[in-house]
Design an enzyme around this catalytic site. Structure first.
Site, PDB file in Angstrom:
ATOM      1  N   ASN A  98       0.828  -1.219   0.000  1.00 31.21           N
ATOM      2  CA  ASN A  98       0.000   0.000   0.000  1.00 31.21           C
ATOM      3  C   ASN A  98       0.856   1.262   0.000  1.00 31.21           C
ATOM      4  OD1 ASN A  98       0.795  -0.541   2.657  1.00 31.21           O
ATOM      5  ND2 ASN A  98      -1.017   0.391   3.554  1.00 31.21           N
ATOM      6  N   ASP A 156      -3.609  -5.094   1.852  1.00 34.24           N
ATOM      7  CA  ASP A 156      -3.565  -4.662   3.260  1.00 34.24           C
ATOM      8  C   ASP A 156      -3.684  -3.144   3.404  1.00 34.24           C
ATOM      9  OD1 ASP A 156      -3.287  -5.145   6.098  1.00 34.24           O
ATOM     10  OD2 ASP A 156      -1.336  -4.214   5.933  1.00 34.24           O
ATOM     11  N   ASP A 309       3.519  -6.047  11.640  1.00 35.77           N
ATOM     12  CA  ASP A 309       2.656  -4.995  11.071  1.00 35.77           C
ATOM     13  C   ASP A 309       3.230  -3.613  11.429  1.00 35.77           C
ATOM     14  OD1 ASP A 309       0.707  -3.734   9.622  1.00 35.77           O
ATOM     15  OD2 ASP A 309      -0.937  -4.157  11.005  1.00 35.77           O
TER      16      ASP A 309
HETATM   17 ZN   LIG Z   1      -0.493  -3.896   7.756  1.00 36.04          ZN
HETATM   18 ZN   LIG Z   2      -3.947  -4.545   7.938  1.00 34.57          ZN
END
Ligand SMILES: [Zn+2]
Ligand SMILES: [Zn+2]
Length: 440
Positions: A98, A156, A309
């Site tokens: 992203n 994501d 993450d």
């Molecule tokens: Zn992520």
């Molecule tokens: Zn995510």
């Protein structure tokens, strides 16, 4: 470069089912010897790290992070992100697509790979988009992305909401052998949500995100994986319900793997009260009950891996009013320290923890990048050395990451990365560790 001998440490390599005092010798980027007990190494001119009291393990592999480049270099770059990862003990990170432009085409993937090779300090493996432009409508050119070297697919930041699209992506995953990684969120149900839904959100007058927003899409993905025979990987699992669904799907033979993030394994929604937007993350920090379920899931292999993450943001972005601030936690540099809390509290044993950061993610990326996640003789010398007992205080001004956004700011953690070796080269060294020359 001289060969590097790391001696007197506790070597944990889940791939080789190894947990014993041992020494390692590294030369020309490979592990060339492992000595048991008092065996001495074959060379006599090398640099030496005395790892007494320290744990030596394969370099950590992170299947889920955001390096923000191209497009959001104010938040992070491949250079700063990989330096932060090295400080956290990671030698391989898989970056989410992203970015701007997103990684939905060969050229952008190649840009990330070239930038990582030129400016990064560790291995970067890109993840490609599921849909063109991450718009959730048409499939990206997945064949071209496989050729460009992605290790999986994800939109994501957003879920793959469109069920027919997810179905086709899973059909393709069966063909190419790479996972479809989904950020599971029913965005109609979570719209406007700021944190976990419950008494705390009500008390703070913030709109909540119920567990069901995650569970609904996890259930759908598992059904679609069952239908297609494709491989779904559930990103950042946070709920008791999702763990349950994944466990049952695995029992039925559905091809599913799952991850949980350090913050979801160690922190509850209470953090929002103390750390404000630093604790604003999506999916949100949940409850003790969910944490218990996640840890049970780690222990019975329902949750295959731990992934950070890592999601850096600028201070300006995070200093806005709660509703305006973006979701995300800068996670590389606190991952080990916070996860070691689980070991110290005897909720997870150390070998399992290391397996979830090394051997298990290595298995997930093995099709595109085999041979990682082990200290076997002949393997690439990706090695992490850490002190399981060293206490330190999280000081974000010392972060290599541009993202200082963490709900652990000021926290005392027990367990610290002392050195990270990538391809035989020391890419991070704590001031507390010394390298001595031996021989001539
Ligand atoms: Zn992520
Ligand atoms: Zn995510």
């Amino acid at each position: 470069m001289k060969p590097l001998l790391i001696q007197n440490g506790r070597i944990i390599d889940p791939c080789q089912k190894l947990d014993e005092p041992d020494s390692l010798l590294i030369d020309e980027g490979k592990i060339i010897w492992m000595g048991r007990g008092k065996e001495s190494p074959p060379e006599n001119d090398y640099d030496v790290i005395d790892a007494k009291g320290l744990t030596i393990c394969p370099g950590f592999i992170d299947l889920h992070c955001h390096l923000r480049q191209p497009g959001f270099e104010g938040r992070e770059t491949i250079a700063t992100g990989t330096s932060a990862a090295a400080r956290g003990g990671f030698t391989t990170v898989c970056c989410m697509p992203n970015t701007e432009p997103p990684l939905d085409n060969k050229n952008t993937v190649e840009f990330v790979k070239a930038t990582a090779a030129a400016e990064g300090v560790i291995r970067v493996l890109p993840i490609g988009c599921i849909s063109r432009g991450r718009e959730g409508q048409e499939l990206a050119d997945m064949g071209a992305l496989v050729k460009a070297g992605v290790i999986g697919f994800s939109d994501d930041g957003e879920p793959a909401s469109n069920s027919p699209l997810m179905r086709r992506a899973l059909e393709y995953s069966r063909f190419c052998g790479l996972p479809i990684i989904d950020h599971c969120e029913d965005t109609d149900l979570s719209r406007g949500g700021q944190m976990n839904e419950g008494e705390i959100s009500a008390g703070m007058l913030l709109k909540g995100i119920p567990n069901a927003a995650e569970d609904i899409i996890v259930a759908r993905d598992l059904l679609l994986a069952g239908l297609t025979g494709g491989w779904v990987h559930i990103a950042h699992t946070t709920t008791e319900g999702a763990v349950d669904l994944i466990r049952r799907a695995k029992e039925k033979g559905v091809r599913v793997t799952a991850e949980a993030a350090p913050h979801h394994l160690t922190l509850t929604e209470e953090r929002v009260k103390s750390h404000g937007t630093g604790a604003k993350v999506n999916p949100p920090l949940r409850t003790e009950r969910d944490i218990k379920a996640l840890i049970k899931g780690l222990n019975d292999n329902t949750i295959d891996i731990i992934a950070t993450d890592h999601a850096p943001h600028t201070e300006t972005e995070k200093n806005q009013a709660f509703e305006m601030a973006p979701f995300g936690i800068s996670g590389f540099e606190t991952a080990l320290g916070s996860l070691m809390g689980l070991v110290h509290r005897k909720e997870l044993d150390m070998v399992t923890l290391i397996a979830k950061l090394t051997a298990a993610p290595a298995r997930i990326i093995s099709k595109s990048c085999g041979g990682l996640g082990t200290l076997a003789v002949g393997a690439t010398a990706d090695v992490t050395i850490f002190d399981p007992a060293l206490e330190w205080t999280v000081d974000t001004s010392k972060f290599a990451s541009k993202g200082k956004n963490t709900p652990l700011a000021g926290e005392k953690l027990k367990g610290k990365v002392m050195a990270t070796i990538y391809g035989g080269k020391i890419v991070y060294k704590d001031e507390g560790i010394e390298i001595k020359g031996v021989g001539n």
